[in-house]
Scaffold this active site. Structure first.
Site, short mmCIF file in Angstrom:
data_model
loop_
_atom_site.label_atom_id
_atom_site.label_comp_id
_atom_site.label_asym_id
_atom_site.label_seq_id
_atom_site.Cartn_x
_atom_site.Cartn_y
_atom_site.Cartn_z
N LYS A 193 1.12 -1.31 -0.12
CA LYS A 193 -0.12 0.16 0.15
C LYS A 193 0.97 1.18 0.02
O LYS A 193 1.44 1.35 0.92
CB LYS A 193 -0.76 -0.25 1.40
CG LYS A 193 -1.83 0.96 1.41
CD LYS A 193 -3.39 0.86 2.21
CE LYS A 193 -3.71 1.91 3.05
NZ LYS A 193 -4.87 1.80 4.32
N LYS A 246 -2.62 -1.84 -3.78
CA LYS A 246 -3.38 -0.27 -3.73
C LYS A 246 -1.78 0.80 -4.16
O LYS A 246 -0.53 1.11 -3.05
CB LYS A 246 -4.01 -0.47 -2.45
CG LYS A 246 -4.75 1.23 -1.97
CD LYS A 246 -5.49 0.61 -0.90
CE LYS A 246 -6.05 1.80 -0.96
NZ LYS A 246 -6.86 2.20 0.58
ZN ZN Z 1 -5.97 2.79 8.14
#
Ligand code: ZN
Length: 325
Positions: A193, A246
């Site tokens: 992420k 992501k």
């Molecule tokens: Zn968070």
């Protein structure tokens, strides 16, 4: 003159359909849903046209529509009233997310319900972990995350999706789930992420913009690719069942590398900013929305994603059903 006639295989729709390498199916989607406290609320999120906040009494009508469109999975995000320093309402058995999960599972037992597991919606400072003296404290956050995951599993979540990027979060959550008797509940780890500008509309939606600093001490530098493989490898070692990358679009190379390097299913998160850009351009008539959405979603499949978490899921499912795409 010798050359190859590639165009032979593109001559008409039949041959093009026969040779299509990647397809987007409605079963590929995980549709994000935002639940809020209160009554009779269905309020559009300003920066995400077509995406709404629902109060629990309006939630079933939405889920009913999703199910009728053939969507098989949702991810629930909650916007709680109570926020404090350590996000103490995150594991409340009667919290907004827990109540939404049990309500959906009760009414739509075959729908696969995933729970986003993080603290940022519940903390007053908006960080994803426990904060002391202006620092995000890793190990103290793990306990809170494990407790949150267990409370979501108790509410009936089919899968836990921790998104916080603390080190050791998969191990801590796996241990917590196993000890509570939820050894069959899988973990979709937000393994990779990035600290991205594409999350803006989402933070509007869940009111989780950090009140100080940013998330760069735990989310990854967009410039790094090899680090993504280290993150993924450690989450696998800790017991992750699926790996999320992501954001999605600006990181298709990362999706592909994670797909090639590891055997676990890969999930692409087609994030709020990516959605908002397409919507804004479509509303202005600058792009053909259906074409662009199909192309975008197909790119995730081509890169190697098994599943796509996307705000476009509902529209796309509608287009598929009416045969307009
Ligand atoms: Zn968070």
């Amino acid at each position: 003159m010798q050359f190859h006639r590639h165009r032979r295989l593109r001559r008409n729709q039949a041959i093009r359909s026969m040779l299509k390498e990647n397809h987007v199916h409605v079963e590929d989607f995980i549709y994000p849903i935002f639940v809020v406290e209160g009554e009779n609320k269905k309020e559009e999120i300003a920066s995400m046209p077509g995406v709404y906040h629902f109060s629990l009494d309006r939630l079933n009508e939405e889920v009913d529509e999703l199910v009728s469109l053939g969507i098989v999975s949702i991810m629930i995000f909650g916007v709680p009233h109570d926020k404090d320093e350590c996000g103490s309402s995150a594991d409340d058995a009667h919290g907004i997310v827990q109540k939404a999960i049990s309500q959906v599972k009760e009414n739509f037992p075959s729908l696969y319900v995933m729970a986003d597991t993080c603290l940022c919606q519940y903390t007053s400072h908006g960080h994803c972990g426990v904060v002391e003296d202006g620092e995000i404290i890793n190990d103290a956050s793990l306990e809170r995350l494990a407790a949150t995951a267990v409370s979501q599993a108790k509410a009936g979540a089919d899968m836990i999706a921790p998104s916080n990027m603390m080190d050791g979060f998969v191990a801590a959550i796996r241990k917590g789930l196993d000890e509570a008797g939820f050894e069959d509940v899988p973990i979709l780890s937000y393994a990779v992420k990035y600290a991205s500008g594409f999350y803006g509309p989402f933070r509007d939606a869940v009111h989780s913009t950090p009140q100080f600093g940013d998330r760069r001490t735990y989310q990854m530098d967009p410039a790094n690719a090899r680090e993504a493989l280290r993150e993924a490898a450690s989450d696998i070692a800790e017991g992750a069942d699926l790996l999320m990358v992501k954001p999605g679009l600006a990181y298709l190379d990362i999706i592909h590398r994670v797909y090639q390097e590891f055997n676990l299913p890969v999930v692409a998160y087609n994030v709020s900013g990516e959605y908002a850009m397409v919507k804004a351009a479509a509303i202005n008539g600058w792009i053909d929305e259906k074409k662009v959405v199909l192309e975008t979603l197909t790119s995730f499949k081509r890169a190697g994603a098994e599943l796509i978490l996307t705000y476009h899921a509902k529209d796309f499912a509608k287009w598929l059903k009416e045969g307009s795409i």
